[in-house]
Design a protein around this motif. Sequence first.
Motif, PDB file in Angstrom:
ATOM      1  N   GLN A 148       0.790  -1.235   0.000  1.00  0.00           N
ATOM      2  CA  GLN A 148       0.000   0.000   0.000  1.00  0.00           C
ATOM      3  C   GLN A 148       0.820   1.284   0.000  1.00  0.00           C
ATOM      4  N   ASP A 150       3.523   4.258  -1.045  1.00  0.00           N
ATOM      5  CA  ASP A 150       3.957   4.808  -2.331  1.00  0.00           C
ATOM      6  C   ASP A 150       5.463   4.636  -2.514  1.00  0.00           C
ATOM      7  N   GLU A 151       5.905   4.745  -3.756  1.00  0.00           N
ATOM      8  CA  GLU A 151       7.295   4.471  -4.102  1.00  0.00           C
ATOM      9  C   GLU A 151       8.278   5.379  -3.365  1.00  0.00           C
ATOM     10  N   LYS A 172      11.649   1.147  -6.878  1.00  0.00           N
ATOM     11  CA  LYS A 172      11.046   1.116  -8.221  1.00  0.00           C
ATOM     12  C   LYS A 172      10.682  -0.328  -8.601  1.00  0.00           C
ATOM     13  N   VAL A 175       7.531  -1.553  -6.578  1.00  0.00           N
ATOM     14  CA  VAL A 175       6.275  -1.002  -7.075  1.00  0.00           C
ATOM     15  C   VAL A 175       5.901  -1.623  -8.429  1.00  0.00           C
ATOM     16  N   ALA A 176       6.901  -1.859  -9.279  1.00  0.00           N
ATOM     17  CA  ALA A 176       6.624  -2.485 -10.576  1.00  0.00           C
ATOM     18  C   ALA A 176       6.138  -3.914 -10.404  1.00  0.00           C
ATOM     19  N   CYS A 177       6.765  -4.636  -9.473  1.00  0.00           N
ATOM     20  CA  CYS A 177       6.413  -6.045  -9.253  1.00  0.00           C
ATOM     21  C   CYS A 177       5.005  -6.202  -8.695  1.00  0.00           C
ATOM     22  N   ARG A 178       4.653  -5.358  -7.727  1.00  0.00           N
ATOM     23  CA  ARG A 178       3.378  -5.549  -7.032  1.00  0.00           C
ATOM     24  C   ARG A 178       2.161  -5.280  -7.927  1.00  0.00           C
ATOM     25  N   LYS A 179       2.365  -4.625  -9.071  1.00  0.00           N
ATOM     26  CA  LYS A 179       1.254  -4.375  -9.994  1.00  0.00           C
ATOM     27  C   LYS A 179       0.689  -5.661 -10.569  1.00  0.00           C
ATOM     28  N   THR A 180       1.554  -6.673 -10.694  1.00  0.00           N
ATOM     29  CA  THR A 180       1.110  -7.950 -11.268  1.00  0.00           C
ATOM     30  C   THR A 180       1.276  -9.130 -10.319  1.00  0.00           C
TER      31      THR A 180
END
Length: 320
Positions: A148, A150-151, A172, A175-180
């Motif tokens: 939850q 932020d970056e 970075k 945050v990129a990983c947790r999107k998928t």
Amino acid sequence: MTNQQATEFTHTTVLLHEAVDALDLSGERAHGTYIDGTFGRGGHSRLILEKLSERGRLIAFDKDTQAIANAAEIRDPRFEIVHNSFATITEALAQLQIQHVDGVLLDLGISSPQVDDAARGFSFRADGPLDMRMDTTRGISAAEWLAQEDEEKIREVIKNYGEERFAFQIAKAIVACRKTDPITGTRQLAQLVAHAVKTREKGKDPATRTFQAIRIYINKELEDLEVGLDAAYAALAPQARMSVISFHSLEDRIVKQFFASKVKVDQPDRRLPIRQTELPQPKMRLIERIKPSEQEIAVNPRSRSAILRVAERLPEGSAQ
């Protein structure tokens, strides 16, 4: 914090005798009231109890529910355990109707059973749920926080609490990983960090600093330390001692600066008409600084970074 088993995991207390001896539990001092602010597996507490007289008293604190369970095994009327951070010393002593204590011992950091138990989520060496809470009954887990936050905040935590120079790249990547793919496991996070870190420190896993940073932040370790040091000092009787073991530079810097603030006091302009007896006086005196011996490090490599600092509260109006 002791050699005894905690489930199947064991813990070797760092600087056991040095930290307890620094409290000077001899003579009349053996009748006093003491605080072990970080019970852990009870190594320091048990040794303190051995040295106290029948009139002595020991109040221990810990956030970890497993530590509280271990403390319940001590059947001693002189002993009490408080399920909370040592930052709550002031409130706890008020409830116990204790005005002053004769010594405080703090063994900071994390215990071996916490690291070795993969289910606790502190270790990147074995796979387990990404929890990292000292007290699993309160707060949010590391996995929930990473899902939850932020970056920018993640980067800030990893940089400031882990002193990690690749904090930007790691945040970075998280945050990129947790999107998928939600980050829920320790090995998952460790592998993600390993790919983001471009150079590795010799003999150190690339995830070390990131795991340290998240653990410190989730458990509010540095905030608790700052509040706890003030509370411990306020509780000290004259000539009572504080014995504090730190394990990394962030902790040790806070402890060192705290003691320095009590030892060195700002003096007014010498040209002012102030009597010598009215000049600000030191509030504490430094006793010693101890590091583990080569023998202790050989037996327990995790002790390598430990530093014990000891200081004594001075009576009001006394010179150092």
